[in-house]
Design a protein around this motif. Structure first.
Motif: not given
Length: 84
Positions: A65-67, A73-74
């Motif tokens: 679920k890293i946006v 890029a996160p």
């Protein structure tokens, strides 16, 4: 007696549960454990395995679920139970 045999699994960190599971496996592989104790160890090992797997699954869901921003890029994270 294996490490972590008496401690409730819910009170263990992932690392403690994994060490306890490794201890169960070593005891069972030794062949020196009486049958009744082997059955109890196997049951404990299965509960430890389930607890470790649940924690790994939760960690994987959080990582997934890293946006990412427009550049890929996160930019942060989102709770794994939030709608995408």
């Amino acid at each position: 007696m294996t490490e972590g045999q008496d401690k409730p699994i819910t009170d263990m960190s992932f690392e403690e549960a994994l060490r306890a599971l490794e201890g169960v496996v070593r005891s069972l592989e030794s062949g020196d454990v009486p049958l009744d104790e082997s059955i109890a160890l196997y049951e404990r090992g299965e509960e430890l395995r389930k607890a470790c797997q649940a924690r790994l699954d939760a960690a994987q869901a959080k990582i997934e679920k890293i946006v990412a921003g427009a550049d890929g890029a996160p930019t942060g994270t989102a709770p794994f139970d939030a709608d995408s």
